[in-house]
Scaffold this active site. Structure first.
Site, mmCIF file in Angstrom:
data_model
loop_
_atom_site.group_PDB
_atom_site.id
_atom_site.type_symbol
_atom_site.label_atom_id
_atom_site.label_comp_id
_atom_site.label_asym_id
_atom_site.label_seq_id
_atom_site.Cartn_x
_atom_site.Cartn_y
_atom_site.Cartn_z
ATOM 1 N N ARG A 1 0.819 -1.219 0.000
ATOM 2 C CA ARG A 1 0.000 0.000 0.000
ATOM 3 C C ARG A 1 0.846 1.258 0.000
ATOM 4 N NH1 ARG A 1 -2.733 -3.716 2.938
ATOM 5 N NH2 ARG A 1 -1.762 -3.044 4.861
ATOM 6 N N GLU B 1 4.976 -8.980 15.934
ATOM 7 C CA GLU B 1 4.419 -9.367 17.229
ATOM 8 C C GLU B 1 4.712 -10.852 17.508
ATOM 9 O OE1 GLU B 1 0.424 -8.155 17.417
ATOM 10 O OE2 GLU B 1 0.260 -8.516 19.573
HETATM 11 P P1 AMP Z 1 4.201 -2.120 11.728
HETATM 12 O O1 AMP Z 1 5.441 -2.766 11.217
HETATM 13 O O2 AMP Z 1 3.630 -2.788 12.944
HETATM 14 O O3 AMP Z 1 4.375 -0.610 11.945
HETATM 15 O O4 AMP Z 1 3.081 -2.329 10.631
HETATM 16 C C1 AMP Z 1 3.038 -1.506 9.545
HETATM 17 C C2 AMP Z 1 2.593 -2.233 8.315
HETATM 18 O O5 AMP Z 1 1.525 -3.142 8.557
HETATM 19 C C3 AMP Z 1 2.121 -1.242 7.290
HETATM 20 O O6 AMP Z 1 2.714 -1.590 6.055
HETATM 21 C C4 AMP Z 1 0.626 -1.373 7.289
HETATM 22 O O7 AMP Z 1 0.169 -1.447 5.970
HETATM 23 C C5 AMP Z 1 0.304 -2.643 8.026
HETATM 24 N N1 AMP Z 1 -0.605 -2.469 9.183
HETATM 25 C C6 AMP Z 1 -0.311 -2.675 10.477
HETATM 26 N N2 AMP Z 1 -1.367 -2.481 11.270
HETATM 27 C C7 AMP Z 1 -2.379 -2.115 10.461
HETATM 28 C C8 AMP Z 1 -3.756 -1.764 10.690
HETATM 29 N N3 AMP Z 1 -4.304 -1.749 11.916
HETATM 30 N N4 AMP Z 1 -4.501 -1.426 9.620
HETATM 31 C C9 AMP Z 1 -3.953 -1.448 8.377
HETATM 32 N N5 AMP Z 1 -2.683 -1.778 8.103
HETATM 33 C C10 AMP Z 1 -1.894 -2.110 9.138
#
Ligand code: AMP
Length: 170
Positions: free
Chosen positions: A58, A95
């Site tokens: 995205r 996680e």
């Molecule tokens: P993180 O590595 O935990 O910061 O996760 C970021 C990535 O996961 C991004 O590329 C987002 O597209 C996706 N992502 C994580 N949590 C969500 C959420 N609640 N809604 C949509 N996309 C998410």
């Protein structure tokens, strides 16, 4: 412009307990999409950004629009095995378990000033891994921009001082 009406919460996707921030209503609106490209780019118009580095998948949608507004090039960071030429890779913790991201080895040089773009900043693992990859290529990370920041997960803390520009906070 208020972007909140364009973000749809989808509970329990992709697994129970996660509230997924669905950006597809935003993508359907030319006005909202155009607003996002300009708003993500706006603080960096005079920052000498040469490359927008965006994260699969995205991040690509927004990153190319931001690159266009900034007059910068576009560099993809992808999941393993997708980029065809020589890559460098970095691993990050999720996680549960871990993930790997890759960038083309010759995508950036020491002269590049980079803005990293993704749709959502959650725990920060993905963005932190991208910061590492850009730095390993010898380029400078100027900032990271996100349409949505889930502030309760404190992803900024993982970004090692990289300035964060987000349009919507939850
Ligand atoms: P993180 O590595 O935990 O910061 O996760 C970021 C990535 O996961 C991004 O590329 C987002 O597209 C996706 N992502 C994580 N949590 C969500 C959420 N609640 N809604 C949509 N996309 C998410």
């Amino acid at each position: 412009m208020d972007l909140r009406p364009y973000i749809r919460d989808v509970p329990d996707f992709p697994k129970p307990g996660i509230v997924f921030k669905d950006i597809t209503p935003l993508l359907r609106s030319h006005a909202a999409l155009d607003y996002v490209s300009h708003s993500l780019a706006e603080p960096f118009m005079d920052a000498g950004i040469t490359s927008v580095v965006a994260i699969e998948s995205r991040g690509f949608i927004f990153g190319s629009g931001v690159a266009r507004v900034l007059g910068a090039g576009f560099v993809p960071i992808r999941k393993p095995g997708k980029l065809p030429a020589k890559t460098r890779r970095s691993e990050y913790t999720l996680e549960y378990g871990s993930g790997i991201l890759e960038i083309h080895d010759d995508a950036l040089t020491a002269d590049d000033r980079v803005l990293i773009i993704d749709d959502v900043l959650a725990t920060g693992g993905t963005a932190a891994c991208s910061v590492t990859l850009v730095r390993e290529c010898g380029a400078t990370v100027v900032a990271a921009g996100f349409v949505i920041e889930l502030t309760f997960l404190d992803g900024r803390a993982k970004l090692d001082g990289t300035p964060v520009h987000s349009l919507l906070a939850y």
